[in-house]
Design an enzyme around this catalytic site. Sequence first.
Site, PDB file in Angstrom:
ATOM      1  N   ASN A 152       0.937  -1.168  -0.245  1.00  0.00           N
ATOM      2  CA  ASN A 152       0.114   0.019   0.007  1.00  0.00           C
ATOM      3  C   ASN A 152       0.740   1.299   0.048  1.00  0.00           C
ATOM      4  O   ASN A 152       1.319   1.601   0.930  1.00  0.00           O
ATOM      5  CB  ASN A 152      -0.831  -0.042   1.193  1.00  0.00           C
ATOM      6  CG  ASN A 152      -1.531   1.171   1.390  1.00  0.00           C
ATOM      7  OD1 ASN A 152      -1.867   2.029   0.656  1.00  0.00           O
ATOM      8  ND2 ASN A 152      -2.305   1.283   2.444  1.00  0.00           N
ATOM      9  N   LYS A 163       0.270   4.178  -0.328  1.00  0.00           N
ATOM     10  CA  LYS A 163      -0.590   5.500   0.280  1.00  0.00           C
ATOM     11  C   LYS A 163      -0.234   6.682  -0.663  1.00  0.00           C
ATOM     12  O   LYS A 163      -0.187   6.488  -1.914  1.00  0.00           O
ATOM     13  CB  LYS A 163      -0.051   5.680   1.555  1.00  0.00           C
ATOM     14  CG  LYS A 163       0.069   4.328   2.623  1.00  0.00           C
ATOM     15  CD  LYS A 163       0.048   4.775   4.149  1.00  0.00           C
ATOM     16  CE  LYS A 163      -0.043   3.372   4.831  1.00  0.00           C
ATOM     17  NZ  LYS A 163       0.128   3.407   6.317  1.00  0.00           N
ATOM     18  N   HIS A 175      -9.308   1.285   5.295  1.00  0.00           N
ATOM     19  CA  HIS A 175      -8.078   1.693   5.917  1.00  0.00           C
ATOM     20  C   HIS A 175      -8.346   2.551   7.242  1.00  0.00           C
ATOM     21  O   HIS A 175      -9.101   3.312   7.249  1.00  0.00           O
ATOM     22  CB  HIS A 175      -6.994   2.205   4.910  1.00  0.00           C
ATOM     23  CG  HIS A 175      -5.576   2.013   5.270  1.00  0.00           C
ATOM     24  ND1 HIS A 175      -5.133   2.893   6.493  1.00  0.00           N
ATOM     25  CD2 HIS A 175      -4.576   1.087   5.297  1.00  0.00           C
ATOM     26  CE1 HIS A 175      -3.867   2.882   6.933  1.00  0.00           C
ATOM     27  NE2 HIS A 175      -3.548   1.474   5.846  1.00  0.00           N
ATOM     28  N   GLU A 218      -6.459   4.963   8.063  1.00  0.00           N
ATOM     29  CA  GLU A 218      -6.327   6.384   7.673  1.00  0.00           C
ATOM     30  C   GLU A 218      -7.656   6.935   6.898  1.00  0.00           C
ATOM     31  O   GLU A 218      -7.967   8.182   7.289  1.00  0.00           O
ATOM     32  CB  GLU A 218      -5.101   6.687   6.713  1.00  0.00           C
ATOM     33  CG  GLU A 218      -3.898   6.271   7.378  1.00  0.00           C
ATOM     34  CD  GLU A 218      -2.758   5.772   6.760  1.00  0.00           C
ATOM     35  OE1 GLU A 218      -2.807   5.720   5.452  1.00  0.00           O
ATOM     36  OE2 GLU A 218      -1.790   5.219   7.292  1.00  0.00           O
ATOM     37  N   GLU A 225      -4.926  -4.430  10.960  1.00  0.00           N
ATOM     38  CA  GLU A 225      -3.704  -3.324  11.111  1.00  0.00           C
ATOM     39  C   GLU A 225      -4.259  -2.546  12.220  1.00  0.00           C
ATOM     40  O   GLU A 225      -5.043  -1.812  12.350  1.00  0.00           O
ATOM     41  CB  GLU A 225      -4.055  -2.342   9.909  1.00  0.00           C
ATOM     42  CG  GLU A 225      -3.796  -3.060   8.586  1.00  0.00           C
ATOM     43  CD  GLU A 225      -3.125  -2.057   7.502  1.00  0.00           C
ATOM     44  OE1 GLU A 225      -2.086  -2.439   6.926  1.00  0.00           O
ATOM     45  OE2 GLU A 225      -3.550  -1.032   7.495  1.00  0.00           O
ATOM     46  N   GLY A 282       2.582   2.820  10.732  1.00  0.00           N
ATOM     47  CA  GLY A 282       3.366   3.983  10.349  1.00  0.00           C
ATOM     48  C   GLY A 282       4.173   4.258  11.687  1.00  0.00           C
ATOM     49  O   GLY A 282       4.917   5.423  11.845  1.00  0.00           O
ATOM     50  N   SER A 326       4.037  -1.629  10.392  1.00  0.00           N
ATOM     51  CA  SER A 326       5.244  -1.541  10.552  1.00  0.00           C
ATOM     52  C   SER A 326       5.995  -3.062  10.377  1.00  0.00           C
ATOM     53  O   SER A 326       6.887  -3.443  11.047  1.00  0.00           O
ATOM     54  CB  SER A 326       5.699  -1.049  11.924  1.00  0.00           C
ATOM     55  OG  SER A 326       5.166   0.374  12.360  1.00  0.00           O
TER      56      SER A 326
END
Length: 260
Positions: free
Chosen positions: A11, A13, A103, A105, A175, A181, A220
């Site tokens: 991904n 992003k 996701h 985010e 996730e 991240g 990560s």
Amino acid sequence: MALRRPMVAGNWKMNGSAELAQDLFSKFARKIKDDSAEVVLCPPVIYLESVKRLMEENKEALSGSLVRMGAQNLSQHQFGAYTGEVSGQMLADAGCRYVIIGHSERRRMYGETSDIVADKFAAAQRHGLTPILCVGESGPAREARRTFEVIAEELDVVIEKNGTMAFDNAIIAYEPLWAVGTGKSATPEQAQEVHAFIRKRLSEVSPYIGENIRILYGGSVTPANAADIFAQPDVDGGLIGGASLNSAEFLTLCSIAMSA
Ligand code: 13P
């Protein structure tokens, strides 16, 4: 025992470039030699065309392997006045096979509720795309021992709206928000515990789905921790953010999944 083919999905992003795609493909043929794992690239929509072209140009070198393309988001609507949005049909036309849904985010920064995520899941499948449904708890939720509750809520809304059998053509990505991240991945044991929970929850409604659905871990993942995470019995590969932007690291992760 179900035979679940491991998957490594990158991904990007809002990162990367056509050059990154070029660089990856120039190295793919040497590293990705068989179909023991599926490799999915999810670049920003603007680069889908470049990735598709590279897939075609490298068709021969990659024959026998499974390199595919996915998008990072789609609209829940079919078409219409939705400025800036991209429909499932458009992604299918562009050559996508997968699309990341829900996701963290997008849930956090763009107000995507579980209801919207469930509609996006349906929109993806309507156009022949396989949704990669992301679920995961925040740090405070984990500290409050609410991990399973959060995951169950995120899953159940999609199950209620789409039915369990819809998961026959879906991937789940666990996730945890505190690992995305941050450089602090879940331990293999933490990942396994949640993956087993997700599998069990789906098995309760359909043992077949529970046994066969692929559940990826994301947060990560690096070449240093992937082998131990991917080796867990209920982990079927990874959804990779940062490390997917470095072709050497991403290809190492693919190799690890291929031998998992
Ligand atoms: P990182 O690998 O950068 O933590 O990102 C994970 C992720 O969000 C993949 O979707």
